[in-house]
Design a protein around this motif. Structure first.
Motif, PDB file in Angstrom:
ATOM      1  N   SER A 310     -37.688   5.305  21.988  1.00 59.46           N
ATOM      2  CA  SER A 310     -36.374   5.926  22.221  1.00 59.46           C
ATOM      3  C   SER A 310     -35.807   5.577  23.584  1.00 59.46           C
ATOM      4  N   SER A 311     -36.675   5.230  24.550  1.00 63.65           N
ATOM      5  CA  SER A 311     -36.184   4.880  25.889  1.00 63.65           C
ATOM      6  C   SER A 311     -35.499   3.524  25.910  1.00 63.65           C
ATOM      7  N   GLU A 312     -35.689   2.723  24.834  1.00 61.24           N
ATOM      8  CA  GLU A 312     -35.075   1.399  24.748  1.00 61.24           C
ATOM      9  C   GLU A 312     -33.867   1.386  23.804  1.00 61.24           C
ATOM     10  N   PHE A 313     -33.411   2.567  23.378  1.00 61.89           N
ATOM     11  CA  PHE A 313     -32.362   2.622  22.355  1.00 61.89           C
ATOM     12  C   PHE A 313     -31.045   1.999  22.840  1.00 61.89           C
ATOM     13  N   LYS A 314     -30.746   2.155  24.133  1.00 68.18           N
ATOM     14  CA  LYS A 314     -29.501   1.558  24.651  1.00 68.18           C
ATOM     15  C   LYS A 314     -29.472   0.055  24.451  1.00 68.18           C
ATOM     16  N   VAL A 315     -30.640  -0.568  24.618  1.00 66.10           N
ATOM     17  CA  VAL A 315     -30.739  -2.028  24.532  1.00 66.10           C
ATOM     18  C   VAL A 315     -30.870  -2.496  23.089  1.00 66.10           C
ATOM     19  N   SER A 316     -31.697  -1.784  22.308  1.00 61.91           N
ATOM     20  CA  SER A 316     -32.054  -2.288  20.967  1.00 61.91           C
ATOM     21  C   SER A 316     -31.537  -1.407  19.830  1.00 61.91           C
ATOM     22  N   GLY A 317     -30.568  -0.533  20.131  1.00 62.27           N
ATOM     23  CA  GLY A 317     -30.065   0.396  19.117  1.00 62.27           C
ATOM     24  C   GLY A 317     -29.504  -0.284  17.889  1.00 62.27           C
ATOM     25  N   GLY A 340     -38.351   8.888  17.189  1.00 58.06           N
ATOM     26  CA  GLY A 340     -38.104   8.282  18.495  1.00 58.06           C
ATOM     27  C   GLY A 340     -39.235   8.663  19.429  1.00 58.06           C
ATOM     28  N   ASN A 341     -40.090   7.708  19.753  1.00 58.54           N
ATOM     29  CA  ASN A 341     -41.239   7.985  20.615  1.00 58.54           C
ATOM     30  C   ASN A 341     -40.848   7.871  22.091  1.00 58.54           C
ATOM     31  N   GLN A 352     -29.093  13.816  23.421  1.00 56.27           N
ATOM     32  CA  GLN A 352     -27.943  14.210  22.609  1.00 56.27           C
ATOM     33  C   GLN A 352     -27.291  12.993  21.950  1.00 56.27           C
ATOM     34  N   ASN A 353     -27.237  11.887  22.677  1.00 56.15           N
ATOM     35  CA  ASN A 353     -26.653  10.657  22.133  1.00 56.15           C
ATOM     36  C   ASN A 353     -27.468  10.146  20.946  1.00 56.15           C
ATOM     37  N   LEU A 354     -28.804  10.185  21.080  1.00 63.36           N
ATOM     38  CA  LEU A 354     -29.680   9.745  19.987  1.00 63.36           C
ATOM     39  C   LEU A 354     -29.483  10.607  18.748  1.00 63.36           C
ATOM     40  N   ILE A 358     -28.384   9.139  15.232  1.00 57.99           N
ATOM     41  CA  ILE A 358     -29.347   9.235  14.111  1.00 57.99           C
ATOM     42  C   ILE A 358     -29.652  10.720  13.906  1.00 57.99           C
ATOM     43  N   PRO A 359     -28.849  11.429  13.099  1.00 56.95           N
ATOM     44  CA  PRO A 359     -28.986  12.885  12.950  1.00 56.95           C
ATOM     45  C   PRO A 359     -30.373  13.334  12.474  1.00 56.95           C
ATOM     46  N   GLU A 360     -31.042  12.492  11.647  1.00 58.94           N
ATOM     47  CA  GLU A 360     -32.332  12.903  11.076  1.00 58.94           C
ATOM     48  C   GLU A 360     -33.520  12.571  11.978  1.00 58.94           C
ATOM     49  N   ILE A 361     -33.249  12.128  13.200  1.00 59.27           N
ATOM     50  CA  ILE A 361     -34.314  11.670  14.097  1.00 59.27           C
ATOM     51  C   ILE A 361     -35.221  12.825  14.525  1.00 59.27           C
TER      52      ILE A 361
END
Length: 462
Positions: A310-317, A340-341, A352-354, A358-361
Motif C-alpha cells: 500500500s505504501s507504493e500505491f501512488k507509483v503503481s496504483g 493493502g499491506n 482515506q485515498n486508498l 478501492i472501497p473493498e480494500i
C-alpha cells in the motif's frame, strides 16, 4: 454372507506408547481370549458378564508376555455386533507383536482395513452412511469436520433419507397395486397427496445437494491462494497467519519460487493457505515456472487473497488496478480479498485515498501483525456455517452427492409423469430407480465392489 471367523488387529496407532489396545471380534473371540489370559483372581472370561474389565496376564505356554486389562463385549451388544474383547497392554511394539502373533496361532486372522466397521454394518449396528462417517470422524482435524461426522454417525443424514424412502415406498406400493387391477381402472394412490410428497422430497434433495458445496470444503479444508507481485509481503503474511516462520522472508524480489502450503483452523473451519511465487514479468526460468504454478493454484483455490504494497500505491496504483481486473475477469466466481499491506507506513490522508480508490480494500501490516484478525474474520465470512449452528444435515461424501443427484433426477421424472398423466407402469420404473438411489446411500442396496471400495479407505483396526 456375514463372516463368523475371529479377526484381530491393533486398535491404537502403531508404534511405541504408554498403552496399546488389541481388538478381537468374532464368534470365538472370548474363547480365544480366555485361552491366553490368566486372571489375577483365577476368573474364566467365558463366565464373565458383558461390558466388564478384568486384570491379569497374557500367557504363551509358560511365558508371561505382559500384564493386561481385558474388556469383554458380548454380541449383539458390541460395536461389531459380535463377541468382542479388547486387550489393553503396555505400548511396547515388541509386546504388541508378541500378543498378536500368539492370537494368530490360537485361531485368529489379521483383520482387513475397516473390517470391524464392515462387520458392524453387516450385523445391522450401523447403516452404510454411518459407517462412512466413522472414517470421517477418525480423519477429522477441525471442529467443523468433527461436528459433521458426529452428526452423520449418529444417523442424522441416514434418518432423513430413510424417512423419504419409506414414504416413497408406501406410494410405490399403491402404484404397483393399481397395476394389478389395471383392467378395473381404479386408483389407490391419491394423486394430490403424491404430488405433495414429490414436492417435499424434491425440496429436501435440493437442500442436501446444495449443502455439499459447504460440506466438501469443510471436510477437506478451504484452499486460499495468496497472490501478488514479488516482495509485497506474501510470505510475511503467511507467517503471521500461521504464527510461525514457515516461509522464507527477504528483501530480494522473487525469493519464493514455488508454492508453500500450510493449514490453519479459524473458527473451527480448516483453511489451507498457499503462498505463491510473485507475479511479474521475468526472464528467470525457475521463477517463470513458479509464476505459472501460481495461476494453477489460483484455479484450484476457493478464495483468492490479492496482496499489494500500500505504501507504493501512488507509483503503481494504475498497474495494480489492471492486475486486479485481470484476476477478476479470469476468475469471476472466486471470492477475492484485496489487501493493502504495510499500512503502518501510511499517513491518514493516504489511507482515506486508498479506501476511496478501492472501497473493498482491507489494510494490514503483516510484519506488525496488524489487521490479521480482520482478515481471518473476512475469510470465515465466506463459509456458510449457519447449517452447522442449526445442526442441519450437511453432505460431505462424493458418493452420497452422486446418488442424491440421480435420485433427484428420477423424482423430477416421476413428478413430470404425474403432471402429464403418464401411465402408472412407466412412473413405477422411475420410482424404483429413485428408491434404488436412496438405498445406495444407506446400504439397503449394496454389492461387494461398493463395500470393498468404501472400507478399503479405513485404517486397520477400525
Amino acid at each position: 454372507m456375514i463372516p463368523h471367523d475371529s479377526i484381530v488387529a491393533l486398535a491404537t496407532p502403531s508404534g511405541a506408547g504408554a498403552i496399546a489396545v488389541i481388538r478381537i471380534s468374532g464368534e470365538d473371540a472370548i474363547v480365544i481370549g480366555n485361552s491366553v489370559f490368566r486372571s489375577i483372581k483365577n476368573k474364566s472370561l467365558l463366565q464373565q458378564k458383558t461390558h466388564t474389565l478384568h486384570l491379569g496376564h497374557i500367557i504363551d505356554d509358560t511365558k508371561t508376555l505382559d500384564e493386561v486389562l481385558v474388556s469383554i463385549f458380548k454380541g449383539p451388544n458390541s460395536y461389531t455386533g459380535e463377541n468382542t474383547i479388547e486387550i489393553s497392554c503396555h505400548g511396547s511394539t515388541y509386546i504388541q507383536q508378541q500378543i498378536i502373533q500368539l492370537l494368530l496361532r490360537k485361531g485368529c486372522r489379521m483383520a482387513n482395513a475397516g473390517e470391524f466397521t464392515l462387520r458392524a454394518f453387516l450385523n445391522g449396528k450401523l447403516d452404510l452412511s454411518q459407517a462412512e462417517a466413522v472414517a470421517d470422524l477418525i480423519s477429522s482435524d477441525n471442529e467443523a469436520s468433527h461436528q459433521i461426522a458426529m452428526q452423520q454417525m449418529r444417523g442424522g443424514f441416514s434418518n432423513e433419507i430413510a424417512k423419504l424412502r419409506e414414504e416413497l415406498l408406501n406410494f410405490a406400493s399403491l402404484i404397483e397395486l393399481e397395476l394389478d387391477f389395471a383392467e378395473e381402472d381404479v386408483e389407490f394412490a391419491d394423486r394430490t397427496q403424491f404430488h405433495e410428497l414429490l414436492n417435499r422430497i424434491e425440496f429436501v434433495l435440493k437442500r442436501l445437494i446444495d449443502s455439499f458445496a459447504v460440506g466438501n470444503v469443510i471436510k477437506n479444508g478451504i484452499p486460499v491462494a495468496i497472490v501478488g507481485e514479488p516482495n509485497v509481503g506474501k510470505s510475511t503474511l503467511l507467517n503471521a497467519l500461521l504464527n510461525e516462520e514457515r516461509a522464507i522472508v527477504s528483501e530480494i524480489a522473487g525469493t519464493t519460487r514455488d508454492t508453500i502450503e500450510d493449514e490453519l483452523v479459524i473458527g473451527g473451519i480448516g483453511f489451507r493457505f498457499i503462498d505463491t511465487a510473485g507475479i511479474r514479468e521475468t526472464e528467470d526460468v525457475v521463477e517463470s515456472i513458479g509464476i505459472r504454478k501460481t495461476f494453477e493454484k489460483i484455479e484450484q483455490a476457493q478464495v483468492v487473497v490479492f496482496l499489494f504494497d500500500s505504501s507504493e500505491f501512488k507509483v503503481s496504483g494504475l498497474k495494480l488496478k489492471v492486475e486486479l481486473e485481470k484476476i477478476k475477469n479470469q476468475f469471476p466466481l472466486k471470492p477475492l480479498v484485496i489487501i493493502g499491506n504495510k499500512a503502518d507506513k501510511l499517513e491518514e490522508n493516504e489511507i482515506q485515498n486508498l479506501k476511496s480508490e478501492i472501497p473493498e480494500i482491507l489494510l494490514i501490516s503483516a510484519k506488525e501483525k496488524l489487521g490479521v484478525e480482520d482478515l481471518k474474520n473476512q475469510l470465515l465470512s465466506f463459509v456458510n456455517t449457519g447449517a452447522l449452528r442449526n445442526n442441519e444435515t450437511i453432505v460431505t461424501n462424493t458418493r452420497h452427492y452422486d446418488s442424491l443427484l440421480k435420485a433427484l433426477d428420477e423424482i423430477q421424472k416421476v413428478k413430470y409423469g404425474l403432471e402429464t398423466n403418464l401411465s402408472s407402469d412407466l412412473m413405477a420404473l422411475d420410482i424404483k430407480e429413485a428408491l434404488y438411489q436412496f438405498g445406495m446411500i444407506t446400504g439397503q442396496v449394496t454389492n461387494d465392489e461398493l463395500l470393498g471400495n468404501i472400507f478399503a479407505n479405513f485404517c486397520i483396526g477400525k
